[in-house]
Enzyme design. Structure first.
Site, PDB file in Angstrom:
ATOM      1  N   HIS A 209       0.669  -1.283   0.280  1.00 33.85           N
ATOM      2  CA  HIS A 209      -0.556   0.035   0.111  1.00 33.85           C
ATOM      3  C   HIS A 209       0.834   0.971  -0.418  1.00 33.85           C
ATOM      4  O   HIS A 209       0.247   2.021   0.546  1.00 33.85           O
ATOM      5  CB  HIS A 209      -0.929   0.185   1.132  1.00 33.85           C
TER       6      HIS A 209
ATOM      7  N   LYS B 162      -8.885  13.794   5.270  1.00 31.61           N
ATOM      8  CA  LYS B 162      -8.002  12.383   4.790  1.00 31.61           C
ATOM      9  C   LYS B 162      -6.553  12.616   6.261  1.00 31.61           C
ATOM     10  O   LYS B 162      -6.974  13.902   6.621  1.00 31.61           O
ATOM     11  CB  LYS B 162      -6.757  12.487   3.839  1.00 31.61           C
ATOM     12  N   ARG B 163      -6.181  11.672   6.390  1.00 29.59           N
ATOM     13  CA  ARG B 163      -4.985  12.184   7.359  1.00 29.59           C
ATOM     14  C   ARG B 163      -4.498  12.961   7.111  1.00 29.59           C
ATOM     15  O   ARG B 163      -4.228  12.590   5.841  1.00 29.59           O
ATOM     16  CB  ARG B 163      -4.193  10.622   7.875  1.00 29.59           C
TER      17      ARG B 163
ATOM     18  N   LYS C 127       0.503  14.758   1.913  1.00 24.82           N
ATOM     19  CA  LYS C 127      -0.475  14.553   1.341  1.00 24.82           C
ATOM     20  C   LYS C 127      -1.018  16.139   0.679  1.00 24.82           C
ATOM     21  O   LYS C 127      -2.069  16.761   0.172  1.00 24.82           O
ATOM     22  CB  LYS C 127      -2.153  14.339   1.952  1.00 24.82           C
TER      23      LYS C 127
ATOM     24  N   THR D 107      -8.615   6.604  -1.824  1.00 28.55           N
ATOM     25  CA  THR D 107      -9.892   6.244  -2.154  1.00 28.55           C
ATOM     26  C   THR D 107     -11.453   7.409  -1.682  1.00 28.55           C
ATOM     27  O   THR D 107     -12.176   6.846  -2.146  1.00 28.55           O
ATOM     28  CB  THR D 107     -10.584   4.751  -0.837  1.00 28.55           C
TER      29      THR D 107
ATOM     30  N   LYS E 264     -14.498   8.034  -3.057  1.00 25.10           N
ATOM     31  CA  LYS E 264     -16.334   8.392  -2.715  1.00 25.10           C
ATOM     32  C   LYS E 264     -16.324   9.988  -2.929  1.00 25.10           C
ATOM     33  O   LYS E 264     -17.350   9.911  -3.397  1.00 25.10           O
ATOM     34  CB  LYS E 264     -15.829   8.531  -0.763  1.00 25.10           C
TER      35      LYS E 264
HETATM   36  C1  7LS Z   1       0.204   1.737  10.041  1.00 23.31           C
HETATM   37  C2  7LS Z   1       1.446   1.860  12.242  1.00 23.31           C
HETATM   38  C3  7LS Z   1       2.319   1.775  11.436  1.00 23.31           C
HETATM   39  C4  7LS Z   1      -2.506   3.502   4.436  1.00 23.31           C
HETATM   40  O1  7LS Z   1      -3.590   3.742   5.355  1.00 23.31           O
HETATM   41  C5  7LS Z   1       1.304   1.796   8.052  1.00 23.31           C
HETATM   42  C6  7LS Z   1       1.378   1.530   9.418  1.00 23.31           C
HETATM   43  C7  7LS Z   1       2.370   2.068  10.290  1.00 23.31           C
HETATM   44  O2  7LS Z   1       3.610   1.831   9.678  1.00 23.31           O
HETATM   45  C8  7LS Z   1       3.960   2.007  12.253  1.00 23.31           C
HETATM   46  C9  7LS Z   1       3.378   1.925  13.997  1.00 23.31           C
HETATM   47  C10 7LS Z   1       2.689   1.380  14.785  1.00 23.31           C
HETATM   48  C11 7LS Z   1       1.453   1.663  13.737  1.00 23.31           C
HETATM   49  N1  7LS Z   1       0.112   1.554  11.611  1.00 23.31           N
HETATM   50  C12 7LS Z   1      -1.213   1.798   9.779  1.00 23.31           C
HETATM   51  C13 7LS Z   1      -1.150   1.898   8.360  1.00 23.31           C
HETATM   52  C14 7LS Z   1       0.170   1.966   7.637  1.00 23.31           C
HETATM   53  N2  7LS Z   1       0.514   2.301   6.017  1.00 23.31           N
HETATM   54  C15 7LS Z   1      -0.324   2.473   5.057  1.00 23.31           C
HETATM   55  C16 7LS Z   1       0.187   2.419   4.020  1.00 23.31           C
HETATM   56  C17 7LS Z   1      -1.098   3.019   3.128  1.00 23.31           C
HETATM   57  N3  7LS Z   1      -1.858   3.080   5.372  1.00 23.31           N
HETATM   58  N4  7LS Z   1      -2.142   3.629   3.474  1.00 23.31           N
HETATM   59  C18 7LS Z   1      -3.261   3.935   2.320  1.00 23.31           C
HETATM   60  O3  7LS Z   1      -3.450   2.834   1.876  1.00 23.31           O
HETATM   61  C19 7LS Z   1      -4.580   3.108   0.983  1.00 23.31           C
HETATM   62  C20 7LS Z   1      -5.723   1.847   0.772  1.00 23.31           C
HETATM   63  O4  7LS Z   1      -4.689   1.091  -0.546  1.00 23.31           O
HETATM   64  C21 7LS Z   1      -4.407   3.464  -0.288  1.00 23.31           C
HETATM   65  O5  7LS Z   1      -5.840   4.070  -0.771  1.00 23.31           O
HETATM   66  C22 7LS Z   1      -3.849   4.946   0.126  1.00 23.31           C
HETATM   67  O6  7LS Z   1      -2.901   5.610  -0.904  1.00 23.31           O
HETATM   68  C23 7LS Z   1      -2.286   4.565   0.897  1.00 23.31           C
HETATM   69  O7  7LS Z   1      -1.774   6.010   1.818  1.00 23.31           O
END
Ligand code: 7LS
Length: 840
Positions: free
Chosen positions: A368, A559-560, A565, A667, A671
C-alpha cells in the site's frame, strides 16, 4: 412464561421485515434484551434494542452461511489486517438486509427519532485511514458477492483516538468504544489459542531429522470475538473474527505458589495489554515491541484457527492452498509466513521444501505504499528476543532464496545485498516487504501508477526475478455505504431513473450519461446537492458556530494529515485567495468555503502544526470584514467514517493533491467523485484512472508528473527559485513565517516555512504552487457556469463504475485467490451441535 408466549417472542425476534413485526420486535428487544420499558428507556437503550432487532434478523443467515461453507468444504479467503475501519453498523445492517423503508416507518410510528438513535452508536474505528477502510469495504464486497471471505484482526479495546480541537490544536482523547458494550459482537470464550513469546529454541536430532522446540516462553491467550458481516441483497453473512488478549491461568498458579497476589494481577494486566490500543500512526514505526507482539499475536491465533478448521476435512496439508487463501493487508501480518513454516515444519514435521511450496501458494501480499518511512523493518535483535524461532526460520528462507538469486546472477553481490531479507546497512534489520514478496505467490499494488512504480523502483529486482508475481489491482469502495447509505437523496434520484441495479453493479451508472441532456434530471441533481450542502451548513453552525454559505463552492480536503498529502499546499492557496480579496475588495471574487478534516499522528509535530495553522488562518479570515463571506475556512474535528458520510455528499470540489508518486491510490478521491464532487488533483494514485474514466474535461489535473518529480529531485530541486520567481507565493510565505496569522506568537509557524525554504521542501509544494493556483482559477470559472458544472458532476457519478470494491474483489478472487462464490442454502444442522464448535 408459557411456551406459546416464548414462541411468539422468538418468532418476532427472528424477525419479519414488515412494519408490525419490527415494532413488536423493538418492544421485545427493549424488554427482554435491554431490560427497559418504553417509559424509562433512553436513546441509548433504544439504540441497543434496534441493534438487537437487526442482529436477530442476521443471525440465521450468518449461521447458514457458515454451515454451507462447512458442508461444501469450500475454498475460503482470509483477509489478515491489523486494521478494520468499519464505522457504524446499525443502518448498514438495515440497509444490506433491505428493510430500510419499513425500519424507518416503524420507528416513526413509535414516535422514535431515527437520527437520535442512529447517532448513539460509536464508530468501530479499528483503523487509521485508507488501509483500514479498504479492509472494511472488502468485507462488504466479499459478503455481497457470496464469497467465503473472513476478516481476521485485533479487537482493540481503544480504537483510533477521538480528536478535539482546543485553541486550534489537536488534542487526543481515548476512544473507549466498548464502554456501553458492543451489540454486534459474539464473544467466544471457548475459542482460545495459546500465543508464545520470548523463550529460547532447543534443537535435537530425531529419526535422522533435526527438530526444533520453542520453550520457556511467556504465553498469552487469544480469545475470539465474532461479528457478522451482512452482504447486500443476498443471504450471505460472513464473519469477522477479532482476537482479544487474555492472560493464561499461569498467573493464578503463580499467585498460589508465591503468595504474591498483587504481582500476579499486575503480570496478568500486562499480558492483556496486547490488544488494548490501536497504534495511531500510519507512517513511522513506534511502540516497537508491543506493535510487533500485536502482529504476531493475531497472526498466530488466526493461523491456528484456520488450520483447525481445515483439518476437520483434511488429514494432511497437501491441499491447504486449494482450501485456504490468505491475503496480507500490507506487511503488518507478514510474520504469518514464517509462522506457517514453523507450524508445518516444527509441529507437523513436513519437509522444508514441501512446507515452503504450501506456504507460498497460500499467501498473497498487498503493498500500500512506496514511502520509505512506511516500509516496515524490524531490528534483528528485537526479533531474536521476541520471536527467536521465527528469526531462525527467516534466516533459512533468506539463505535458500539468496542461493537461487546467486544462481541466476552469478558474481553479482550487489543484487544479493539489495534483495536480502536482512538489511545489513547500519544495524541489521528485517525487511518485511522482502519477506512478504518471497513468501507469496502474488503481490499486488493498489493503482496502476503505484504498481508501475513498485516494479520500476523499490521492487525492480524482484519483478525481474519473479516476472509474473507483481500485478495491479486498483482499489475500490463499497457503493452501499458510500452512496446508497451516505447519500440517500442522490441514491434515490439515481434509482428513480435507472433502477437500483447499480447498487450491486456500479457499471450501470453509465446509464446516467444520456441524462446530462435532461434538464429536469440536471435540476434535480443540483437540488439534491444543494439540500446536502444545507444540511452541512446546519451541522457546521451547530458544532462550530461558524456561518457558511451554501451558495459558495464547498472545497473539501478530508484525509489523514500528512506532509505528502499536502494540506499545506491547499493552505497556501487559501492565503493567496485571502490576499487577492484583501487587496481588491471591490472586485468580484467567487465565494468559496474551504473545508478540512483529518487526524495527525500524535507524535507527528509538523502535521499537528499544520492543523494549528489551518485553525489560526480560519480565525483571521472568517472574522475579516473585508472578506465578507467570500472566503471561509473550516476545520471539522474528529474526521472518522461517520463524519465522512456527512461531509462527502456536501462536497463540490475534492482535493487530491499529493506530490505525484506518493499516494499509492487514495480512496477518498473515489468516494467524493461518486457523490458528484469534481476532483482537483495531481497525476497520482487512482486520480489518473479517475481521469481516464470521467474524461479530461470533467476533472482538474495540475502539477508535475511522477517522472517530473523524480527528475526535478535528481537534478537538485531549489525551492527558493520558485519563491523568488512568484510574488504572490513570496507574500504568502512571508505572512505565515512572520506571524501574520499568529500575532500572539510570531514565530509559531516558522518551522513550516523553514521546511519549505531551508530544508528542501521534500514534497515540492513550491514547484507545484503556480500550477495549482492556476488550476483553481479554472475551477472557479467552471463553477460560475452552474449548468456546465452540474453536467460535469453528473458525468463524474456516471463514470465511477470501475471504482466499486466489487470489481476489485472479483479481480482478487480470480487473479489471486482462485475462489468462487458460494450461494448459501438453508442447511439446518441436524446434529444440534453449536455452530462454533462444529462449523466455524
Ligand atoms: C500503520 C502503524 C505503523 C495506509 O492507510 C502503516 C502503519 C505503520 O507503519 C507503524 C507503527 C504503528 C502503527 N500503523 C498503519 C498503516 C500504515 N500504512 C499505510 C499505507 C498505505 N496506511 N495506506 C493507504 O492505503 C490506501 C488503501 O490502499 C491507499 O488508498 C492510500 O493511498 C494509502 O496511503
Amino acid at each position: 412464561m408459557t411456551d406459546s408466549v416464548k414462541k411468539s417472542i422468538f418468532e418476532h425476534e427472528k424477525g419479519g421485515f414488515d412494519i408490525e413485526s419490527i415494532k413488536q420486535s423493538l418492544a421485545n428487544c427493549l424488554t427482554y434484551s435491554v431490560g427497559k420499558g418504553p417509559i424509562t428507556a433512553t436513546d441509548r437503550d433504544r439504540f441497543f434494542a434496534a441493534a438487537y432487532l437487526v442482529r436477530n434478523r442476521l443471525i440465521d443467515r450468518w449461521m447458514e452461511t457458515m454451515r454451507s461453507y462447512y458442508a461444501h468444504d469450500v475454498k475460503r479467503v482470509y483477509y489478515f489486517s491489523l486494521e478494520f475501519l468499519m464505522g457504524r453498523a446499525l443502518m448498514n445492517g438495515v440497509h444490506n438486509l433491505g428493510f430500510d423503508r419499513q425500519f424507518r416507518e416503524a420507528l416513526d410510528e413509535l414516535g422514535i427519532n431515527l437520527d437520535d438513535v442512529r447517532e448513539i452508536e460509536p464508530d468501530a474505528a479499528l483503523g487509521n485511514g485508507g488501509l483500514g477502510r479498504l479492509a472494511a469495504c472488502f468485507l462488504d464486497s466479499m459478503a455481497t458477492l457470496d464469497l467465503p471471505g473472513y476478516g481476521y484482526g485485533i479487537r482493540y479495546e481503544y480504537g483510533m483516538f477521538a480528536q478535539r480541537i482546543e485553541d486550534g490544536r489537536q488534542v487526543e482523547h481515548p476512544d473507549n468504544w466498548l464502554r456501553y458494550g458492543n451489540p454486534w459482537e459474539f464473544p467466544r470464550p471457548e475459542v482460545l489459542h495459546h500465543v508464545k513469546f520470548h523463550g529460547r529454541v532447543v534443537q535435537y536430532a530425531e529419526q535422522g531429522a533435526m527438530r526444533y522446540h520453542w520453550i520457556d516462553t511467556d504465553d498469552v491467550m487469544a480469545m475470539a470475538f465474532d461479528t457478522p458481516v451482512p452482504g447486500y441483497d443476498t443471504h450471505t453473512a460472513n464473519n469477522m473474527r477479532l482476537w482479544a488478549a487474555k492472560a493464561t491461568r499461569d498467573f493464578e498458579l503463580r499467585y498460589f505458589n508465591e503468595g504474591n497476589y498483587v504481582k500476579a494481577v499486575e503480570d496478568k494486566n500486562a499480558s492483556e495489554n496486547l490488544s488494548k490500543v490501536l497504534y495511531p500512526d500510519d507512517t513511522t514505526a513506534m511502540g516497537r515491541e508491543l506493535r510487533l507482539k500485536q502482529q504476531y499475536f493475531f497472526v498466530c491465533a488466526s493461523l491456528h484457527d484456520i488450520l483447525r478448521r481445515y483439518r476437520k476435512h483434511q488429514d494432511n496439508f497437501d491441499s491447504l492452498p486449494d482450501k485456504v487463501a490468505i491475503q496480507l493487508n500490507d506487511t503488518h501480518p507478514a510474520i504469518a509466513i514464517p509462522e506457517l513454516m514453523r507450524v508445518l515444519v516444527d509441529l507437523h514435521h513436513l519437509g522444508w521444501e514441501e512446507a515452503w511450496t504450501i506456504t507460498t501458494r497460500t499467501f498473497a501480499y498487498t503493498n500500500h505504499t512506496l514511502m520509505p518511512e512506511a516500509l516496515e523493518t524490524w531490528p534483528v535483535a528485537l526479533f531474536e528476543n521476541v520471536l527467536p524461532r521465527h528469526l531462525q526460520i527467516i534466516y533459512e528462507i533468506n539463505h535458500r532464496f539468496l542461493k537461487d538469486v546467486m544462481h541466476r546472477y552469478p558474481g553479482d553481490t550487489g543484487i544479493l545485498r539489495r534483495m536480502s531479507i536482512i538489511d545489513e546497512s547500519g544495524g541489521r534489520r528485517i525487511r518485511m516487504a522482502h519477506l512478504a514478496i518471497i513468501g507469496s505467490h502474488k503481490v499486488n499494488g493498489v493503482a496502476q501508477i503505484h504498481t508501475e512504480l513498485m516494479k520500476q523502483t523499490i521492487f525492480s529486482d524482484f519483478d525481474r526475478f519473479y516476472p509474473d508475481k507483481i500485478i495491479n489491482i486498483t482499489n475500490g469502495i463499497t457503493p452501499r455505504r458510500w452512496l446508497n447509505q451516505a447519500n440517500r437523496r442522490l441514491a434515490e434520484l439515481i434509482s428513480s431513473r435507472i433502477g437500483s441495479g447499480w447498487v450491486k453493479d456500479l457499471g450501470q451508472l453509465k446509464r446516467l450519461v444520456p441524462l446530462v441532456e435532461d434538464t429536469t434530471f440536471r435540476s434535480e441533481f443540483a437540488a439534491a446537492k444543494r439540500v446536502d450542502k444545507e444540511h452541512f451548513v446546519a451541522m457546521v453552525k451547530q458544532k462550530l458556530n461558524i456561518d457558511i454559505n451554501a451558495d459558495s463552492l464547498f472545497d473539501v480536503q478530508i484525509k489523514r494529515i500528512h506532509e505528502y498529502k499536502r494540506q499545506l499546499l491547499n493552505v497556501l492557496h487559501v492565503v493567496t485567495l485571502y490576499n487577492r480579496i484583501r487587496h481588491r475588495p471591490d472586485m468580484d471574487h467567487m465565494p468559496r468555503t474551504v473545508i478540512f478534516g483529518g487526524k495527525a499522528a500524535p507524535g507527528y509535530a509538523m502535521a499537528k502544526l499544520i492543523i494549528k495553522l489551518i485553525n489560526d488562518i480560519a480565525d483571521i479570515v472568517n472574522n475579516d470584514p473585508k472578506v465578507a463571506h467570500r472566503l471561509k475556512v473550516v476545520f471539522i474535528p474528529n474526521y472518522d467514517v461517520s463524519t465522512a458520510e456527512e461531509m462527502i455528499p456536501a462536497a463540490d470540489l475534492s482535493e487530491q493533491i499529493s506530490t505525484a508518486g506518493t499516494e499509492a491510490s487514495g480512496t477518498g478521491n473515489m468516494k467524493l467523485a461518486l457523490n458528484g464532487a469534481l476532483t482537483i488533483g495531481t497525476a497520482d494514485g487512482a486520480n489518473i484512472e479517475i481521469r481516464d474514466e470521467v474524461g479530461e474535461d470533467n476533472i482538474f489535473i495540475f502539477g508535475l508528473s511522477a517522472a517530473e518529480v523524480a527528475k526535478m529531485k535528481a537534478s537538485g530541486y531549489q525551492p527558493r527559485d520558485f519563491y523568488h520567481a512568484n510574488a504572490e507565493l513570496q507574500a504568502v510565505l512571508d505572512m505565515i513565517g512572520s506571524g501574520f496569522f499568529s500575532p500572539d506568537e510570531l514565530d509559531r509557524f516558522k518551522p513550516i516555512v523553514d521546511s519549505l525554504l531551508q530544508y528542501g521542501d521534500e514534497y515540492l509544494l513550491l514547484a507545484d504552487y503556480a500550477s495549482y493556483v492556476a488550476c483553481q482559477k479554472k475551477v472557479e470559472l467552471a463553477y460560475q457556469d452552474q449548468e456546465q458544472w452540474v453536467r460535469k458532476a453528473i458525468l463524474n457519478v456516471a463514470n465511477m463504475g470501475k471504482f466499486s470494491s466489487d470489481r476489485t474483489i472479483k479481480q482478487y478472487a480470480s487473479q489471486i485467490w482462485n475462489a468462487e462464490p458460494v450461494v448459501p442454502e438453508a442447511t439446518i444442522d441436524e446434529s444440534g451441535e453449536s455452530l462454533i464448535s462444529t462449523n466455524s
